[in-house]
Design a protein around this motif. Structure first.
Motif, PDB file in Angstrom:
ATOM      1  N   PRO A 583       4.881 -55.457  16.147  1.00  0.00           N
ATOM      2  CA  PRO A 583       6.277 -55.226  17.634  1.00  0.00           C
ATOM      3  C   PRO A 583       7.132 -54.540  16.413  1.00  0.00           C
ATOM      4  O   PRO A 583       8.553 -53.927  16.967  1.00  0.00           O
ATOM      5  CB  PRO A 583       6.084 -56.022  17.880  1.00  0.00           C
ATOM      6  CG  PRO A 583       5.401 -57.534  17.543  1.00  0.00           C
ATOM      7  CD  PRO A 583       4.351 -56.178  16.396  1.00  0.00           C
ATOM      8  N   ALA A 584       7.375 -55.478  14.989  1.00  0.00           N
ATOM      9  CA  ALA A 584       8.788 -54.898  14.492  1.00  0.00           C
ATOM     10  C   ALA A 584       8.926 -53.697  14.418  1.00  0.00           C
ATOM     11  O   ALA A 584      10.156 -53.145  14.504  1.00  0.00           O
ATOM     12  CB  ALA A 584       9.202 -55.769  14.094  1.00  0.00           C
ATOM     13  N   ARG A 585       7.785 -52.807  14.131  1.00  0.00           N
ATOM     14  CA  ARG A 585       7.712 -51.357  13.363  1.00  0.00           C
ATOM     15  C   ARG A 585       7.149 -50.810  14.711  1.00  0.00           C
ATOM     16  O   ARG A 585       8.131 -49.351  14.872  1.00  0.00           O
ATOM     17  CB  ARG A 585       6.415 -51.433  12.491  1.00  0.00           C
ATOM     18  CG  ARG A 585       6.514 -49.786  11.955  1.00  0.00           C
ATOM     19  CD  ARG A 585       7.625 -49.141  10.921  1.00  0.00           C
ATOM     20  NE  ARG A 585       7.849 -50.046   9.656  1.00  0.00           N
ATOM     21  CZ  ARG A 585       7.070 -50.501   8.536  1.00  0.00           C
ATOM     22  NH1 ARG A 585       6.661 -49.462   8.202  1.00  0.00           N
ATOM     23  NH2 ARG A 585       7.887 -51.398   7.637  1.00  0.00           N
ATOM     24  N   GLY A 586       6.592 -50.939  16.421  1.00  0.00           N
ATOM     25  CA  GLY A 586       6.592 -49.900  17.101  1.00  0.00           C
ATOM     26  C   GLY A 586       5.440 -48.708  16.458  1.00  0.00           C
ATOM     27  O   GLY A 586       5.319 -48.437  14.807  1.00  0.00           O
ATOM     28  N   PRO A 587       5.643 -47.616  17.403  1.00  0.00           N
ATOM     29  CA  PRO A 587       5.938 -47.952  18.895  1.00  0.00           C
ATOM     30  C   PRO A 587       5.252 -48.702  19.670  1.00  0.00           C
ATOM     31  O   PRO A 587       5.534 -48.743  20.564  1.00  0.00           O
ATOM     32  CB  PRO A 587       5.891 -46.287  18.957  1.00  0.00           C
ATOM     33  CG  PRO A 587       3.943 -45.581  18.799  1.00  0.00           C
ATOM     34  CD  PRO A 587       5.364 -46.065  16.899  1.00  0.00           C
ATOM     35  N   GLN A 588       3.670 -49.109  18.839  1.00  0.00           N
ATOM     36  CA  GLN A 588       2.920 -50.171  20.396  1.00  0.00           C
ATOM     37  C   GLN A 588       3.982 -50.839  20.476  1.00  0.00           C
ATOM     38  O   GLN A 588       3.290 -51.938  19.010  1.00  0.00           O
ATOM     39  CB  GLN A 588       1.211 -49.694  19.961  1.00  0.00           C
ATOM     40  CG  GLN A 588       0.267 -51.185  20.448  1.00  0.00           C
ATOM     41  CD  GLN A 588      -0.721 -50.703  20.022  1.00  0.00           C
ATOM     42  OE1 GLN A 588      -1.416 -50.190  19.169  1.00  0.00           O
ATOM     43  NE2 GLN A 588      -2.146 -50.583  20.181  1.00  0.00           N
ATOM     44  N   GLN A 589       3.410 -51.753  21.591  1.00  0.00           N
ATOM     45  CA  GLN A 589       3.800 -52.963  21.652  1.00  0.00           C
ATOM     46  C   GLN A 589       2.591 -54.130  22.232  1.00  0.00           C
ATOM     47  O   GLN A 589       3.282 -55.395  22.497  1.00  0.00           O
ATOM     48  CB  GLN A 589       4.855 -52.926  22.813  1.00  0.00           C
ATOM     49  CG  GLN A 589       6.481 -52.677  21.928  1.00  0.00           C
ATOM     50  CD  GLN A 589       6.805 -53.268  20.882  1.00  0.00           C
ATOM     51  OE1 GLN A 589       7.046 -54.255  20.872  1.00  0.00           O
ATOM     52  NE2 GLN A 589       7.236 -52.124  19.827  1.00  0.00           N
ATOM     53  N   THR A 590       2.227 -53.636  22.993  1.00  0.00           N
ATOM     54  CA  THR A 590       0.878 -54.084  23.492  1.00  0.00           C
ATOM     55  C   THR A 590      -1.103 -53.514  22.905  1.00  0.00           C
ATOM     56  O   THR A 590      -0.920 -52.912  22.714  1.00  0.00           O
ATOM     57  CB  THR A 590       0.218 -54.167  24.726  1.00  0.00           C
ATOM     58  OG1 THR A 590       1.091 -52.748  25.313  1.00  0.00           O
ATOM     59  CG2 THR A 590       2.048 -54.766  26.098  1.00  0.00           C
ATOM     60  N   LEU A 591      -1.046 -54.619  23.310  1.00  0.00           N
ATOM     61  CA  LEU A 591      -2.828 -54.197  22.464  1.00  0.00           C
ATOM     62  C   LEU A 591      -3.598 -55.089  24.110  1.00  0.00           C
ATOM     63  O   LEU A 591      -3.279 -55.720  24.216  1.00  0.00           O
ATOM     64  CB  LEU A 591      -3.083 -55.991  21.773  1.00  0.00           C
ATOM     65  CG  LEU A 591      -2.373 -55.628  20.667  1.00  0.00           C
ATOM     66  CD1 LEU A 591      -3.307 -56.982  19.481  1.00  0.00           C
ATOM     67  CD2 LEU A 591      -2.879 -54.570  18.934  1.00  0.00           C
ATOM     68  N   TYR A 592      -4.741 -53.595  23.718  1.00  0.00           N
ATOM     69  CA  TYR A 592      -5.236 -53.565  25.347  1.00  0.00           C
ATOM     70  C   TYR A 592      -6.970 -54.546  25.022  1.00  0.00           C
ATOM     71  O   TYR A 592      -7.117 -54.834  23.615  1.00  0.00           O
ATOM     72  CB  TYR A 592      -5.690 -51.901  25.166  1.00  0.00           C
ATOM     73  CG  TYR A 592      -7.046 -51.946  26.211  1.00  0.00           C
ATOM     74  CD1 TYR A 592      -7.416 -52.447  27.213  1.00  0.00           C
ATOM     75  CD2 TYR A 592      -8.539 -51.602  25.656  1.00  0.00           C
ATOM     76  CE1 TYR A 592      -8.062 -52.148  28.844  1.00  0.00           C
ATOM     77  CE2 TYR A 592      -9.711 -51.201  26.370  1.00  0.00           C
ATOM     78  CZ  TYR A 592      -9.155 -51.469  28.062  1.00  0.00           C
ATOM     79  OH  TYR A 592     -10.393 -51.666  29.070  1.00  0.00           O
ATOM     80  N   VAL A 593      -6.871 -56.045  26.095  1.00  0.00           N
ATOM     81  CA  VAL A 593      -8.493 -56.290  26.114  1.00  0.00           C
ATOM     82  C   VAL A 593      -8.802 -56.212  27.107  1.00  0.00           C
ATOM     83  O   VAL A 593      -8.419 -56.277  28.615  1.00  0.00           O
ATOM     84  CB  VAL A 593      -7.541 -58.033  26.365  1.00  0.00           C
ATOM     85  CG1 VAL A 593      -8.410 -58.665  26.060  1.00  0.00           C
ATOM     86  CG2 VAL A 593      -5.753 -58.115  25.299  1.00  0.00           C
TER      87      VAL A 593
END
Length: 635
Positions: A583-593
């Motif tokens: 998340p510190a690098r981004g852009p993705q902040q969430t993981l799909y479960v």
């Protein structure tokens, strides 16, 4: 409309108006060079297709995604076969569970969808090493994607397993595969080896027969089309929304003067690398260009229609000016989201398709249900260095100089290199990777205290302190092999010596880490006693493992995991590797479960490998929606 565009409409619309011969009763799929179209059962045929990757979607959801594609009005899907997904170790094949290709083909067939198959052997696809298995790199001088003897032998062995499985699924044999691609965008590769392409053509003809429609796909340039095409393989082109359509198809016409117009990859979105802004392609652009191509009578495959997820270690990487790893999400801004939800873009595409063919009656299947399970607090299991007896049960390999992942026959994930300080370092002393030999990130600790990292291309020096004889642990992360271009021979680990001040570090103990094997076996949750070392402040930094559970609530719905203030690492839920977070690098902040991964009546286990630094709160959050577009640090 431009005059050139109208000319192409006139030249190619004829295919849609020509009536074919009377059906003979025998299934057939072929190219009508006279009328510039495909023939299916002797009738003119235009496909409207979408790309879907079974390797990026849990098997449980294959039918749901295929049905949504069918209800959009598609009559075909385009499918890659990743070689490394099925032959992870040389000569060991897996076509079960999420790798059950024939089950996927059968579901597509039951849904009413034809298949355009792209079996490689190289696929690109932003997939680890472009689908090529990393064990090929055990031959240090191998020239991939060429007539190199070792490479051709491996390809021939693979196709001798794969293609006989494919043959019964050919449309002409009663299945749903109408055409098969040979290699993939070969014109973009430096080798330009026609002998290699001829060898592949011979293999495909031998195993699939002379009547199968074989094709190539290449980018919209003269060089790519020249090196990627071969007589006897139908040449198609790919391009996106910002391309001049008539110019692109004119280029295809230079290589295929007669036959159907085909855009094999019409880009509905684009991929993300860590540190990028989340890619977007507007619905208006996609709809407009799609409508223009269909008006011309062109056959179109939309790439992607659903992207899915780079679970585990399957993400690829690019290396142009520097190494850039692809994020875990392969959402691609596609018409179906990463979780398979219909989007505004999908509905707009359906409206375009309605103008050209009847689409199935009935409502679009809804999005799968989502649930915000809320916060879960984790507890520390221990540092990677302290858990080596569990994570590396075979113990270390001793070597004077570092060995690569490939030499150790560990191809993915993480490996730990251990040595000792050769002398006292009372002042900060540079630890240097002089030949840029860290592939891809190295997390450095001395006597269990994290001191920093080395990173391929961007951070080749860091400072360390300590005393002679102190233990130096370097955890090296494989961030995904390059999947495109000339640098796909992408070895991992420490590829060259590290220099500490004036000393070359030697006498290594190298630990292959089987973190996935331990977690799949139930660890750490099944362990009777959890390791809880004294919580000194510095122990919160560097590679550590954390665990937690959240209780069942009667639901097993899709959710999205957010690791707010965590730095970088890997997550497993109930034994499945969800992929990387950063998340510190981004852009993705969430993981799909995916919901089917969760238990509705048993506790659900979470394991996190945090590589740099965990937050004091040790909490993670399960949300009911994704966050894919929040870049916070481009360093």
């Amino acid at each position: 409309m431009a005059a050139g565009f109208l000319t192409f409409v006139a030249l190619n619309f004829a295919c849609l108006c020509v009536s074919g011969n009377l059906a003979s009763g025998k299934r057939s799929f072929s190219i009508d060079y006279k009328n510039n179209c495909f023939l299916k059962d002797d009738q003119p045929f235009q496909y409207i297709s979408g790309s879907i990757h079974y390797s990026r979607i849990p098997q449980y959801y294959w039918k749901d995604r295929l049905l949504k594609m069918y209800m959009t009005g598609l009559n075909a899907v385009q499918v890659y076969v990743p070689w490394n997904f099925h032959e992870g170790a040389q000569g060991v094949y897996n076509f079960t569970g999420d790798r059950d290709l024939e089950h996927f083909l059968n579901l597509a067939n039951q849904t009413g969808l034809l298949v355009i198959l792209r079996p490689g052997p190289y696929i690109c696809a932003e997939w680890e090493m472009g689908g090529l298995p990393a064990w090929l790199l055990q031959k240090p001088n191998i020239i991939l994607r060429s007539a190199d003897t070792d490479y051709l032998q491996a390809v021939s062995n693979w196709f001798a397993v794969l293609l006989p499985k494919i043959k019964p699924w050919l449309y002409i044999n009663g299945g749903n595969i109408i055409s098969v691609q040979v290699e993939n965008e070969y014109g973009s590769y430096y080798a330009c080896d026609y002998n290699y392409m001829r060898h592949l053509q011979t293999l495909f003809r031998f195993f699939l027969g002379e009547d199968t429609v074989l094709f190539t796909t290449d980018g919209n340039t003269d060089k790519e089309m020249t090196c990627g095409t071969l007589e006897g393989l139908y040449a198609t082109v790919d391009f996106g929304t910002d391309t001049n359509i008539s110019e692109a198809f004119k280029r295809q016409r230079r290589f295929e003067p007669r036959g159907p117009l085909v855009n094999s990859e019409f880009y509905t979105g684009w991929l993300d690398h860590w540190g990028d802004q989340h890619a977007r392609v507007t619905t208006e652009k996609v709809s407009k260009v799609l409508g223009e191509m269909l008006t011309m009578g062109a056959n179109v495959n939309m790439y992607m229609f659903e992207g899915g997820t780079n679970f585990g270690y399957w993400n690829g990487a690019d290396h142009d000016r520097r190494f850039r790893s692809v994020v875990t999400s392969y959402d691609y801004d596609a018409p179906l989201s990463e979780a398979g939800d219909p989007t505004e873009k999908l509905l707009a595409i359906r409206d375009v398709i309605k103008q050209f063919r009847d689409i199935p009656a009935g409502p679009m299947p809804p999005a799968t249900p989502k649930f915000a399970y809320g916060f879960v607090t984790l507890k520390k299991v221990g540092s990677v260095s302290a858990l080596l007896s569990t994570l590396s049960p075979m113990g270390p390999v001793q070597s004077h100089y570092p060995l690569t992942f490939e030499e150790m026959k560990q191809y993915y994930g993480y490996m730990l290199y251990r040595t000792t300080l050769p002398r006292d370092l009372s002042e900060p002393t540079p630890l240097i990777s002089p030949l840029n030999g860290v592939h891809d990130r190295a997390y450095v600790s001395v006597n269990g205290v994290y001191q920093g990292l080395l990173q391929r291309d961007t951070a080749l020096v860091m400072n360390v302190t300590g005393h002679q004889g102190d233990t130096v642990d370097i955890l090296v992360e494989n961030m995904g092999r390059v999947n495109f271009g000339s640098k796909i021979n992408d070895y991992k680990g420490l590829l060259s010596n590290l220099i500490l001040g004036k000393d070359v570090l030697t006498d290594w103990k190298i630990y292959s880490l089987d973190i996935d094997g331990a977690i799949t076996g139930g660890w750490p949750h099944s362990a009777r006693k959890q390791s809880n070392p004294p919580m000194k402040k510095e122990l919160s930094f560097g590679p550590n493992l954390y665990m937690g559970t959240f209780p069942p609530n009667g639901l097993s719905w899709d959710t999205f995991l957010k690791l707010n203030e965590w730095t970088k690492g890997q997550v497993w839920i109930n034994g499945m590797n969800l992929g990387r977070y950063w998340p510190a690098r981004g852009p993705q902040q969430t993981l799909y479960v995916p919901g089917p991964l969760l238990s509705s009546n048993q506790p659900n286990n979470i394991t996190v490998l945090e590589l740099e630094g965990a937050p004091a709160h040790l909490r993670v959050l399960f949300m009911d929606r994704p966050q894919l577009n929040a870049t916070t640090d481009k360093s």
